[in-house]
Each structure stands twice: as structure tokens, then as C-alpha cells.
Design an enzyme around this catalytic site. Sequence first.
Site, PDB file in Angstrom:
ATOM      1  N   ILE A   1     -22.705 -19.896 -25.313  1.00  0.00           N
ATOM      2  CA  ILE A   1     -21.592 -20.797 -25.619  1.00  0.00           C
ATOM      3  C   ILE A   1     -22.003 -21.884 -26.603  1.00  0.00           C
ATOM      4  O   ILE A   1     -21.160 -22.482 -27.274  1.00  0.00           O
ATOM      5  CB  ILE A   1     -21.061 -21.424 -24.308  1.00  0.00           C
ATOM      6  CG1 ILE A   1     -19.671 -22.031 -24.531  1.00  0.00           C
ATOM      7  CG2 ILE A   1     -22.050 -22.455 -23.742  1.00  0.00           C
ATOM      8  CD1 ILE A   1     -18.960 -22.404 -23.237  1.00  0.00           C
ATOM      9  N   LYS A   2     -23.296 -22.144 -26.713  1.00  0.00           N
ATOM     10  CA  LYS A   2     -23.784 -23.227 -27.566  1.00  0.00           C
ATOM     11  C   LYS A   2     -23.544 -22.963 -29.057  1.00  0.00           C
ATOM     12  O   LYS A   2     -23.615 -23.893 -29.867  1.00  0.00           O
ATOM     13  CB  LYS A   2     -25.268 -23.467 -27.314  1.00  0.00           C
ATOM     14  CG  LYS A   2     -25.616 -23.882 -25.894  1.00  0.00           C
ATOM     15  CD  LYS A   2     -25.097 -25.266 -25.560  1.00  0.00           C
ATOM     16  CE  LYS A   2     -25.649 -25.753 -24.232  1.00  0.00           C
ATOM     17  NZ  LYS A   2     -25.254 -27.139 -23.937  1.00  0.00           N
ATOM     18  N   ASP A   3     -23.262 -21.715 -29.420  1.00  0.00           N
ATOM     19  CA  ASP A   3     -22.942 -21.426 -30.831  1.00  0.00           C
ATOM     20  C   ASP A   3     -21.752 -22.251 -31.302  1.00  0.00           C
ATOM     21  O   ASP A   3     -21.693 -22.692 -32.450  1.00  0.00           O
ATOM     22  CB  ASP A   3     -22.602 -19.940 -31.009  1.00  0.00           C
ATOM     23  CG  ASP A   3     -23.797 -19.030 -30.855  1.00  0.00           C
ATOM     24  OD1 ASP A   3     -24.916 -19.549 -30.639  1.00  0.00           O
ATOM     25  OD2 ASP A   3     -23.625 -17.807 -30.941  1.00  0.00           O
TER      26      ASP A   3
ATOM     27  N   ALA B   1     -22.856 -25.939 -31.844  1.00  0.00           N
ATOM     28  CA  ALA B   1     -23.883 -26.024 -32.886  1.00  0.00           C
ATOM     29  C   ALA B   1     -23.229 -25.999 -34.272  1.00  0.00           C
ATOM     30  O   ALA B   1     -23.543 -26.819 -35.142  1.00  0.00           O
ATOM     31  CB  ALA B   1     -24.873 -24.871 -32.745  1.00  0.00           C
TER      32      ALA B   1
END
Length: 452
Positions: free
Chosen positions: A42-44, A47
Site C-alpha cells: 500500500i505504501k506505493d 510514496a
Amino acid sequence: MWHNNILETIGNTPLVKLNKVVKDIPATVLAKIETTNPGNSIKDRMALKMIEDAEKSGKLKPGGTIIEGTSGNTGMGLAIAAVIKGYKCIFTSTDKQSKEKFDALRAFGAEVIVCPTNVDPEDPRSYYSVSSRLEREVPNSWKPNQYDNLSNMQAHYESTGPEIWEQTEGEVTHVVAGVGTGGTISGIAKYLKEKNPAIQILGIDTYGSVFKKYKETGEFDKNEIYPYITEGIGEDFLPANVDFNLIDYFEKVSDKDAALMTREIARKEGIFVGNSTGSAIAGLLQMKDRFKKDDVVVVIFPDHGTRYLGKMYNDDWLRDRGFLKDGKLTAKDIISKKESQEMVTIDHEKTILEAINTIKSLNISQIPVTQAGMIIGKITESDILNALLETPSLKSQPVKTISTAPFPFVDISASIDKISAMINNDNIAVLVEHDGEIAIITQYDIINAISA
């Protein structure tokens, strides 16, 4: 139809109904599968958002270096975006994170600096402090600071929250998510509560983290802080992205329950997930009394299991921490079956002749060597034989002249398979500490335990 680059594939992740692992929950439980993002987490989302906002504001300039403290997933999202946009990356992380995460970051050309876990955030050795120092020292660099950069939260307000609302056709009643930086849960909460203020936002915390107590009392209690194993959630400070007004309740989950549930999800639902997902589902089950038959509960599945192969998906790793019990004998079982519980040792200043006499009189083949009561080495029959064949006069010399490295220690919960694999020609025994005493396990002890 095609995408112009991999960044255009971020988001629009599937919502999948869970069945076996949540059979005790009366509600419909849906998993938001964030592993379909290009960086498998999910951090994409955040970021890319942080980078784009920094580009617009001029904080990130062409050819710049991105420096960030990350447990791996944010770093992966930043690294992928950096490849496409032409930036360099330097990441700091903690030594509790899995090796697979670091290897994945390096695969995209990032530099990774590993820092100690058990230090305060203000300590110059912490991964927060090291990343801040590097930002000051490296020319043309920018630190996203995912904890306090509100672009993190905004990414989920703009994408994840709307996706959940549309995919459930507005029927979502609860969202369950782990809380680390806070951006995911707070961004989702902000969007969904604007649509329907009755939606309950349930945060998953871990023991050793400050979030739950702070939410319930308003007190930042340093006594709540201690090292924990669970990755991706919990903190020992209060990130700006954690909006406690938007999170209705926190549930704490133990390291053991999180680790074992991580494996259960793969085995019961066929979804290969990371450690924080195990925490989320374990927490969901702990909160089962909060849900009714007509509720629609969305649980965030943040990242992929490949980053935890050496940890939660490794039986020996689980056994070493006492998380996994099975029918196999353990070091504790072997010790309990030994005829004598007292271990014989010899001081390093005693003579080799005294060691020979001890070995002969007790009919043993090895002795741990001590100094001031501490085990510092070992002496075996073969050590003595080899030494005397070469120099017979060594009999009068102290044991320390021929002692070798000590036998390795194993955990009291170590399996018989692990112990057997460690016993070989170089190590004919292992040591184990139990109830304040040190015991020795030899090959004979293993055979005796099996045949008893």
C-alpha cells in the site's frame, strides 16, 4: 490499452471476501488487497504522492537524492518511483526488519543503512536521526519524512478511501487497519467519515507501542514502550499522520498472535500476506463482539508475504521465539529426560591432566571451560589426544592452552531437528540455559530422549 510506465498501475486494488479465517465474525469481511501494487504494498500510493508534491513545491529537484527512514515498504515505493523519475535513494532502517526487505530495496539500486532498533528516536544512532543527518550532509537531497508528511495521509484520502466507498457501494460500516505512520488509516477515515460519519475506524496497535493508551487517556506513556517483533505497525512517538480524532478505537495484538495469524491467512484464504495483515486479522477476531450480521468490514492487507520468508514463514524462527509448538521434542524435553541435570565444567587454569582425570572418572567426552564461572570455551577427548600426540609434556599446562570455542547455545524451545543439525564433528554438544542453570545436550542425550 497500456500504461505509460509502472507508476500508472498504482491503486485500484481488489476487494476480496474472506471466508474461513473469519468464520467466527458475523459480518461480511472484505480484504483490500494492496499487494497488487507494483511494489507489492500500500505504501506505493503515498510514496508517489509525496514525491509528486515535493516536485511541485520545489523541495525535490531533478537528479536529487531521496533519503528516508523506512521499514522497507515505503522505501520500495520511493525506489520504484525514483527509477522512473531519475532520482537516487538512500534508506535507513532498523535491524529488526527482515533481510528480504533490504534485498528488495537494493535490487532497485537503493543504498540501505541498517540502524539499531532498541534506541530512542532522538538517539543519533536511530534510523530517524541517521536519515535526518544524511539529509543535511548530502547535497541536493530531500527527506520525505513519511511520519509527519501529510501527503501520506492525503494519498489515501484521494485514492484508497474513495476506492473502498465505491467498491462497497457505500455499504462499508467498519475499516480495520494497522497503524504505523498513520497515513493509511487517517486518510481513509477522513474520506469515509465525510461520506458517512457513522463508519467505525478501528486501528490495530502492538504491545510496546504508545498509540492505544494515548487514544484512551491522552497520556504519552514512555513505560508503554519496549521492543517488539511485529513489523509495520506501532510506534514509540506520535506521527503527525496519526489523527486520533478520526480513529474510533485501538486494539492491541501480541507478536505471537500476529505471527501465527499471518501464516493462517495464507493457509486458509490463499492470500500471501505480511506481518501487519496477521495483526489486523488477529485484532479483528479479538473484536468480534463489535460486529453484527449486516455489517460490512473492510480490512487493509498492506503488503506481501515474500518479505517475511525468513521470519513468520520460517518454522525455526517461530520456534526460537516460542511461537510455534508441535509434536517434536525440544531442548526442554531432552534435558528433562537426562539422567543427571548437573553439568560438569572445568576452570581454564586447571591442568590438562586434571581434565583427563575428570573425563575418565565421569566417562564423558567433553567439558565446557570456564573463567570466573562464565563459559569461555570447551575441551574434548579429541582436543586432548591431538595435543598430547604432538607435545606429551602439555599434561601439566593449563586447559586454556588447548581449549577451543565454546559449544553453541540454543533456546530452550529449540526443536530436536535444529539441535541435531548443530551437532557435528566440530560441535559435539550444545548448551542451553534453563531456570538460571546451564545444561549440556550431547548426541547421546538426543538418542536417549528419542528412545525413552
